[in-house]
Design a protein around this motif. Structure first.
Motif, mmCIF file in Angstrom:
data_model
loop_
_atom_site.group_PDB
_atom_site.id
_atom_site.type_symbol
_atom_site.label_atom_id
_atom_site.label_comp_id
_atom_site.label_asym_id
_atom_site.label_seq_id
_atom_site.Cartn_x
_atom_site.Cartn_y
_atom_site.Cartn_z
ATOM 1 N N ILE A 24 0.848 -1.181 0.012
ATOM 2 C CA ILE A 24 0.142 -0.016 0.118
ATOM 3 C C ILE A 24 0.862 1.240 -0.060
ATOM 4 N N ILE A 25 0.733 2.051 -1.071
ATOM 5 C CA ILE A 25 1.683 3.280 -1.119
ATOM 6 C C ILE A 25 0.491 4.601 -0.852
ATOM 7 N N PRO A 26 0.869 5.250 0.097
ATOM 8 C CA PRO A 26 0.170 6.508 0.198
ATOM 9 C C PRO A 26 0.255 7.576 -1.067
ATOM 10 N N LYS A 27 -0.977 7.974 -1.326
ATOM 11 C CA LYS A 27 -0.799 9.239 -2.366
ATOM 12 C C LYS A 27 -0.269 10.515 -1.730
ATOM 13 N N GLY A 28 0.097 11.433 -2.170
ATOM 14 C CA GLY A 28 0.357 12.627 -1.899
ATOM 15 C C GLY A 28 1.935 12.601 -1.505
ATOM 16 N N VAL A 29 2.629 11.805 -1.784
ATOM 17 C CA VAL A 29 4.023 11.854 -2.028
ATOM 18 C C VAL A 29 4.486 11.923 -2.947
ATOM 19 N N THR A 30 5.460 12.982 -3.457
ATOM 20 C CA THR A 30 5.881 13.087 -4.699
ATOM 21 C C THR A 30 7.317 12.214 -4.364
ATOM 22 N N LEU A 31 7.557 11.266 -5.367
ATOM 23 C CA LEU A 31 8.730 10.433 -5.336
ATOM 24 C C LEU A 31 9.641 10.729 -6.294
ATOM 25 N N SER A 32 11.004 10.665 -6.086
ATOM 26 C CA SER A 32 11.873 10.949 -7.234
ATOM 27 C C SER A 32 13.000 9.893 -7.029
ATOM 28 N N TYR A 33 13.741 9.336 -7.922
ATOM 29 C CA TYR A 33 14.752 8.225 -8.181
ATOM 30 C C TYR A 33 15.805 8.430 -8.943
ATOM 31 N N ASP A 34 16.644 8.118 -8.554
ATOM 32 C CA ASP A 34 18.023 8.037 -9.454
ATOM 33 C C ASP A 34 18.965 6.716 -9.075
ATOM 34 N N ASN A 35 19.747 6.461 -9.951
ATOM 35 C CA ASN A 35 20.793 5.091 -9.730
ATOM 36 C C ASN A 35 22.040 5.138 -10.801
ATOM 37 N N LEU A 36 23.065 4.668 -10.373
ATOM 38 C CA LEU A 36 24.178 4.422 -11.243
ATOM 39 C C LEU A 36 24.424 3.012 -11.260
ATOM 40 N N ARG A 37 24.519 2.599 -12.694
ATOM 41 C CA ARG A 37 24.743 1.518 -12.959
ATOM 42 C C ARG A 37 25.850 1.127 -13.888
ATOM 43 N N GLN A 38 26.842 0.321 -13.860
ATOM 44 C CA GLN A 38 27.960 0.062 -14.642
ATOM 45 C C GLN A 38 27.546 -0.192 -16.188
ATOM 46 N N THR A 39 26.423 -0.878 -16.164
ATOM 47 C CA THR A 39 25.883 -1.095 -17.723
ATOM 48 C C THR A 39 24.374 -1.325 -17.530
ATOM 49 N N ASN A 40 23.632 -0.909 -18.494
ATOM 50 C CA ASN A 40 22.187 -1.099 -18.801
ATOM 51 C C ASN A 40 21.833 -2.793 -18.134
ATOM 52 N N GLY A 41 20.851 -2.879 -17.108
ATOM 53 C CA GLY A 41 20.390 -4.029 -16.894
ATOM 54 C C GLY A 41 21.417 -4.644 -15.696
ATOM 55 N N ASP A 42 22.537 -4.102 -15.469
ATOM 56 C CA ASP A 42 23.109 -4.390 -14.366
ATOM 57 C C ASP A 42 22.457 -4.108 -13.072
ATOM 58 N N PHE A 43 23.014 -4.549 -11.844
ATOM 59 C CA PHE A 43 22.503 -4.040 -10.671
ATOM 60 C C PHE A 43 22.911 -2.876 -10.478
ATOM 61 N N SER A 44 22.302 -1.872 -9.646
ATOM 62 C CA SER A 44 22.660 -0.426 -9.226
ATOM 63 C C SER A 44 23.794 -0.575 -8.489
ATOM 64 N N SER A 45 25.070 0.178 -8.589
ATOM 65 C CA SER A 45 25.932 0.499 -7.694
ATOM 66 C C SER A 45 25.561 1.048 -6.829
ATOM 67 N N LEU A 46 24.427 1.915 -6.918
ATOM 68 C CA LEU A 46 24.080 2.936 -5.729
ATOM 69 C C LEU A 46 22.771 3.408 -6.159
#
Lengths: 147, 255
Positions: free
Chosen positions: B156-178
Motif C-alpha cells: 500500500i503506497i500512500p498518495k500525496g508523496v512526490t517520489l524521485s529516484y536515481d541510480n548509477l549502473r555500470q551497464t544497462n541491466g546490471d544491478f545498481s552500484s548505488l
C-alpha cells in the motif's frame, strides 16, 4: 500432466516439478528455443506466453499450464522478414542470440507504436549480443518496423 | 537447481499460508527467477497464481499493489504512471522486459535483496506491506523483522508523496552500484539509499535537515556521516560515499 497450447497446437505432457518451460519446449520439438545463460540475463530463451515475452529458462512449466505459448516456429513469416533485414545490415555474426532477439523484437512491434531508437534499445535491453555491437541490429530492426 | 517434493496452487490466501506453514522446507514461488538459481530441497512449492493478487487498484488516499503484480505491469500501469512515475522508472531499469514480465513485486520485496531498486522507493513513500500471517507493517519495519513462512500479498503506497529516484549502473541491466529514492510529502522528506550494497537505509538526520530547508551541502554532509556504505565487486565504499552526494545533487537540481 499439463496442457500447453504451443503455436496454436495443443500439447498434453508430463513435466518434472522443477522443470522449466525451456526444457519442456525443446523436449516437445521446439528447438528454436535456445539455452543460454540460464540466469535470466541473456534473453536467448525468449518465448511469448499469453502474448508477453518471457524467459522460458525461468518459468516453471507447471505455471504455464493452460497458457498459450508462441515460439519462433510460430512466427515464421515475421521472422523471415526480420531475418532478411538482419542479414542485409550485418546484424548477426555468430547468430546465437538471434532467436531470442527475433522473439523480443516481434513482441516489441506488437506492443510499441512508432518507438524511438532509445525506446527500442530499452525494450531490447534484455537481449545480449557479443558480436554485433547492436548498431547494425538497430538498423535492421528500424527497417523491420517500417514494414 | 532446487528439488521439489510437491507443488500446490491454493485457491485462497488462508489455504496458501496454511500450506506454507505446514513444513519448514516449504516455499512460495513468485516470479521464480532467483529461486531457480538456488540449490535447496523444497518440500511444498506454493504458487500464488490462483489468488488474484495480480491487480493494481487505488482508493482516494492510496495505491494498492497485489503481491503477484509483475514488475512490467508496475512499469506500464496507468495508476502507477500517474501517481509514482519514478517507481515506474526505477522498475524499468531492471534487466529486461522478459524478466520483468516474470518477476513479481511481492517476492521481490519479501526477499529484501540488498540490490533492490524497488525497496528504497517504497521506504521513501512510507509504503506498507500486508503479510498473511504477521499483519501490516511499514516497509522499513518489515526490512528488519523475522518474516519467514509468511506471504506478502499487498503493498500500500500512500498518495500525496512526490517520489524521485536515481541510480548509477555500470551497464544497462546490471544491478545498481548505488540508488537513491526521495519521497516528499506536505510534512516530511525521506531520503533513502539502496544497493549500498546492503539493503535500503533511511537517512533520518539528512531527511530531517532537508525537511527544515537546509542546503544541499549540509544535507550531503549528513548523508555521508550517517549512511553506512560497503564494498563489493561493483563499487568500493569510498566510491559509493562520493556517489551518494552526486545522486543527491541530481535529484535536488531536478526539482
Amino acid at each position: 500432466m499439463i496442457t500447453l497450447t504451443i503455436n496454436g497446437k495443443v500439447h498434453q505432457t508430463e513435466v518434472e516439478l522443477n522443470e522449466v518451460l525451456l526444457d519442456t519446449l525443446r523436449r516437445l520439438g521446439y528447438k528454436s528455443v535456445k539455452r543460454g545463460c540460464e540466469t535470466a540475463n541473456c534473453g536467448l530463451c525468449t518465448v511469448l506466453v499469453e502474448d508477453k515475452p518471457v524467459l522460458s529458462c525461468s518459468l516453471l512449466s507447471l505455471r504455464a499450464d493452460g497458457k498459450s505459448i508462441v515460439t519462433l516456429e510460430g512466427v515464421r513469416d515475421e521472422a523471415k522478414i526480420l531475418g532478411e533485414f538482419l542479414a542485409q545490415e550485418g546484424g548477426e555474426q555468430c547468430g546465437y542470440c538471434t532467436p531470442g532477439l527475433m522473439m523480443n523484437t516481434i513482441a516489441m512491434k506488437r506492443e510499441l507504436v512508432d518507438p524511438t531508437d532509445e525506446e527500442i534499445a530499452h525494450y531490447l535491453m534484455g537481449n545480449l549480443c557479443r558480436c554485433s555491437g547492436y548498431v547494425s541490429q538497430l538498423r535492421a530492426i528500424r527497417k523491420y518496423l517500417e514494414v | 537447481m532446487y528439488t521439489v517434493r510437491s507443488y500446490v496452487r491454493p485457491e485462497s490466501l488462508n489455504e496458501a499460508i496454511t500450506e506454507l506453514r505446514s513444513g519448514k522446507h516449504n516455499r512460495v514461488v513468485g516470479g521464480g527467477v532467483f529461486l531457480k538459481m538456488q540449490h535447496r530441497a523444497i518440500g511444498k512449492l506454493i504458487s500464488l497464481d490462483g489468488l488474484g493478487l495480480d491487480q493494481i487498484t487505488e482508493t482516494e488516499d492510496s495505491v494498492h499493489i497485489g503481491g503477484a503484480v509483475s514488475l512490467r505491469e508496475i512499469e506500464t500501469n496507468p495508476i502507477i504512471l500517474e501517481h509514482f512515475p519514478a517507481l515506474s522508472y526505477a522498475v524499468s531499469q531492471i534487466v529486461g522486459v522478459q524478466m520483468r514480465n516474470l518477476a513479481q513485486i511481492g517476492a521481490s520485496v519479501f526477499s529484501r535483496y540488498g540490490f533492490s531498486d524497488i525497496i528504497p522507493c517504497l521506504v521513501a513513500t512510507g509504503a506498507k506491506v500486508k503479510l498473511a500471517h504477521a499483519g501490516e507493517f511499514s516497509v522499513e519495519a518489515f526490512l528488519t523483522m523475522d518474516r519467514d513462512w509468511d506471504i506478502l500479498y499487498e503493498i500500500i503506497i500512500p498518495k500525496g508523496v512526490t517520489l524521485s529516484y536515481d541510480n548509477l549502473r555500470q551497464t544497462n541491466g546490471d544491478f545498481s552500484s548505488l540508488n537513491l529514492a526521495i519521497g516528499k510529502s506536505s510534512d516530511q522528506v525521506r531520503i533513502v539509499y539502496g544497493a549500498r550494497p546492503m539493503g535500503a537505509f533511511l537517512a533520518e538526520q539528512a531527511s530531517a535537515a532537508a525537511g527544515q530547508g537546509k542546503t544541499l551541502e549540509q544535507v550531503t554532509q549528513l548523508v555521508k556521516q550517517e549512511v553506512p556504505f560497503g564494498t563489493n565487486l561493483r563499487a568500493s565504499a569510498k566510491y559509493r560515499r562520493h556517489l551518494a552526494g552526486v545522486l543527491l545533487e541530481h535529484l535536488w537540481e531536478a526539482e
